[in-house]
Enzyme design. Structure first.
Site, PDB file in Angstrom:
ATOM      1  N   ILE A 162      12.901   6.595 -73.277  1.00  0.00           N
ATOM      2  CA  ILE A 162      14.125   6.394 -72.543  1.00  0.00           C
ATOM      3  C   ILE A 162      14.331   8.219 -72.449  1.00  0.00           C
ATOM      4  CG2 ILE A 162      16.760   5.985 -72.980  1.00  0.00           C
ATOM      5  CD1 ILE A 162      16.005   3.697 -74.997  1.00  0.00           C
ATOM      6  N   THR A 216      24.077   8.766 -74.202  1.00  0.00           N
ATOM      7  CA  THR A 216      24.590  10.480 -74.324  1.00  0.00           C
ATOM      8  C   THR A 216      24.552  11.080 -72.841  1.00  0.00           C
ATOM      9  OG1 THR A 216      23.437  10.463 -76.511  1.00  0.00           O
ATOM     10  CG2 THR A 216      23.825  12.531 -75.425  1.00  0.00           C
ATOM     11  N   THR A 217      23.531  10.845 -71.891  1.00  0.00           N
ATOM     12  CA  THR A 217      23.420  11.533 -70.893  1.00  0.00           C
ATOM     13  C   THR A 217      24.428  10.729 -69.804  1.00  0.00           C
ATOM     14  OG1 THR A 217      20.841  11.437 -71.261  1.00  0.00           O
ATOM     15  CG2 THR A 217      21.758  11.873 -69.063  1.00  0.00           C
ATOM     16  N   TYR A 259      19.320   4.188 -82.425  1.00  0.00           N
ATOM     17  CA  TYR A 259      18.907   5.376 -81.785  1.00  0.00           C
ATOM     18  C   TYR A 259      18.910   6.327 -82.913  1.00  0.00           C
ATOM     19  CZ  TYR A 259      19.759   9.105 -78.397  1.00  0.00           C
ATOM     20  OH  TYR A 259      19.709  10.002 -77.547  1.00  0.00           O
ATOM     21  N   TYR A 300      28.748  12.901 -87.095  1.00  0.00           N
ATOM     22  CA  TYR A 300      29.874  13.436 -87.647  1.00  0.00           C
ATOM     23  C   TYR A 300      30.133  13.057 -89.101  1.00  0.00           C
ATOM     24  CZ  TYR A 300      34.189  16.098 -88.450  1.00  0.00           C
ATOM     25  OH  TYR A 300      34.900  17.044 -89.344  1.00  0.00           O
ATOM     26  N   ARG A 322      21.692  15.757 -82.589  1.00  0.00           N
ATOM     27  CA  ARG A 322      22.768  15.902 -82.119  1.00  0.00           C
ATOM     28  C   ARG A 322      23.846  15.178 -82.974  1.00  0.00           C
ATOM     29  NH1 ARG A 322      22.867  16.159 -75.810  1.00  0.00           N
ATOM     30  NH2 ARG A 322      25.397  16.098 -76.189  1.00  0.00           N
ATOM     31  N   LYS A 363      14.887   3.896 -80.562  1.00  0.00           N
ATOM     32  CA  LYS A 363      14.710   4.870 -79.801  1.00  0.00           C
ATOM     33  C   LYS A 363      14.531   6.416 -81.036  1.00  0.00           C
ATOM     34  CE  LYS A 363      16.653   8.114 -76.376  1.00  0.00           C
ATOM     35  NZ  LYS A 363      18.154   8.326 -75.360  1.00  0.00           N
TER      36      LYS A 363
END
Length: 293
Positions: free
Chosen positions: A203, A44-45, A133, A107, A138, A161
Site C-alpha cells: 500500500i 494517512t495519505t 495497520y 496517541y 506515526r 499493512k
C-alpha cells in the site's frame, strides 16, 4: 483477492479546504487506466486525521462510486477512539468497500490487551474484511507480530499493512499467521524486498506518482524475479526518499499537482504545502522516475 500494487490515494482539495470531487474522480480513472490493483481511500495519505467522520465516509463513498467495481477499494476505518473507528467501519460498509484498513490507535498507547480488544470490537461491527495497520513511526505504538498472531484467527481480519520497514517480520508473520494471511508493505523503500520475502503487495505513497512503473515492479517482485524487480525499482529510489522529505502527504500532493492530475495542492492544517526549498529535489526525483513535472 487483494494483492499487488495498491495506492494510498491523496484527497484533493480546493483552496477553501473543501474536497475537490472532480479531481478525485480523475485520480480514480487515472489509477484504473494505469493498472493499479487497488485504492486505499482516506488513509494517512488521504488526510484521514483532518477529515471529520461524516466527510471521511462521504469521500470513501465517492471513490467507491467512481470505481464502480472496476478496481478494489479499501476504506480507511482507523481512529484512536474505538467508538469512532466503529462509526467509520459502519460508514465504510454502507459505502460498499471491498475491505477496510485500520491503523493502530495513535496517541493513546494502549496495552496489548487494549489493542486486541479494540480490533476485535471493530471487526465484530461488520462482516467486511479488515486489514490491520502497523506504522509505529506515526502512532508511537508498534504492534508486534506476536500481537498480530492473536488477531489473525478473527474471521474477518485478513491481513496487515506492516510499515515498520522491518522486512524480517515477513517470515515471522508467515510462521505465526499462516500462508493465507495477507501481508502488505507500508514502506515504499523496502517494499520490493518485502514482496520478494513473501509479502502479498504494498500500500504505497509513491504509487500516486508512478503507478504503471510501480505496478510492474510489484508484479516482478511477486513473481520472484529479483533482477527485474530491482531494475524497475531503481528509477524510483529517489522518490522513495523525497516523498517523505516533509510529513506525508505534503510532498506527494505537491508532486501530483505538478503532474496536472489535481487542480490545487491545498492541504489541511496543521500540515502546510511543500516548502519551496524542496521543490527542486522532488522534481528531480520525478524526472529520474520518468515523470515530467
Amino acid at each position: 483477492m487483494l494483492t499487488g500494487s495498491l495506492v494510498a490515494l491523496i484527497t484533493p482539495m480546493h483552496t477553501n479546504g473543501e474536497v475537490d470531487y472532480a479531481s478525485l474522480k480523475r485520480l480514480v480513472e487515472f489509477h484504473i487506466e494505469q493498472g493499479t490493483d487497488g485504492i486505499v481511500a482516506v488513509g494517512t495519505t488521504g488526510e484521514s486525521a483532518t477529515l471529520p467522520a461524516k466527510e471521511h465516509i462521504e469521500v470513501v463513498s465517492k471513490i467507491v462510486e467512481y470505481a464502480n467495481g472496476r478496481i478494489k477499494v479499501i476504506g480507511g476505518n482507523g481512529a484512536n477512539s474505538t467508538l469512532e473507528a466503529i462509526e467509520l467501519t459502519k460508514g465504510c460498509e454502507k459505502a460498499g468497500v471491498d475491505a477496510m484498513l485500520g491503523v493502530t490507535p495513535y496517541y493513546n498507547k494502549p496495552s496489548e490487551a487494549g489493542l486486541i480488544a479494540h480490533y476485535k470490537a471493530v471487526a465484530a461491527a461488520t462482516h467486511i474484511p479488515q486489514i490491520l495497520y502497523n506504522v509505529p513511526g506515526r502512532t508511537a505504538l508498534d504492534m508486534k507480530p506476536q500481537t498480530i498472531a492473536k488477531l489473525c484467527d478473527v474471521a474477518n481480519i485478513i491481513g496487515v499493512k506492516e510499515a515498520s520497514g522491518d522486512v524480517a517480520r515477513v517470515a515471522e508473520l508467515r510462521q505465526l499467521c499462516g500462508e493465507d494471511f495477507l501481508l502488505f508493505s507500508g514502506d515504499d523503500a523496502t517494499a520490493k524486498e518485502f514482496m520478494l520475502a513473501g509479502g502479498n503487495g504494498v500500500i504505497s505513497v509513491v504509487n500516486n506518482v508512478v503507478p504503471k512503473l510501480f505496478k510492474r515492479m510489484c508484479d516482478a517482485a511477486l513473481a520472484g524475479d529479483r533482477e527485474l524487480a530491482t531494475e524497475l525499482d531503481q528509477p524510483m529510489r529517489q522518490l522513495h526518499d523525497v516523498l517523505f522529505i516533509e510529513a506525508n502527504p505534503i510532498p506527494v500532493k505537491w508532486a501530483v499537482l505538478q503532474m496536472g492530475l489535481i487542480d490545487n495542492g491545498h492541504i489541511r492544517l496543521p500540515l502546510t504545502e511543500l516548502n519551496s526549498d524542496f521543490h527542486g529535489q522532488v522534481k528531480q526525483a520525478m524526472k529520474m522516475a520518468g515523470v515530467e513535472a
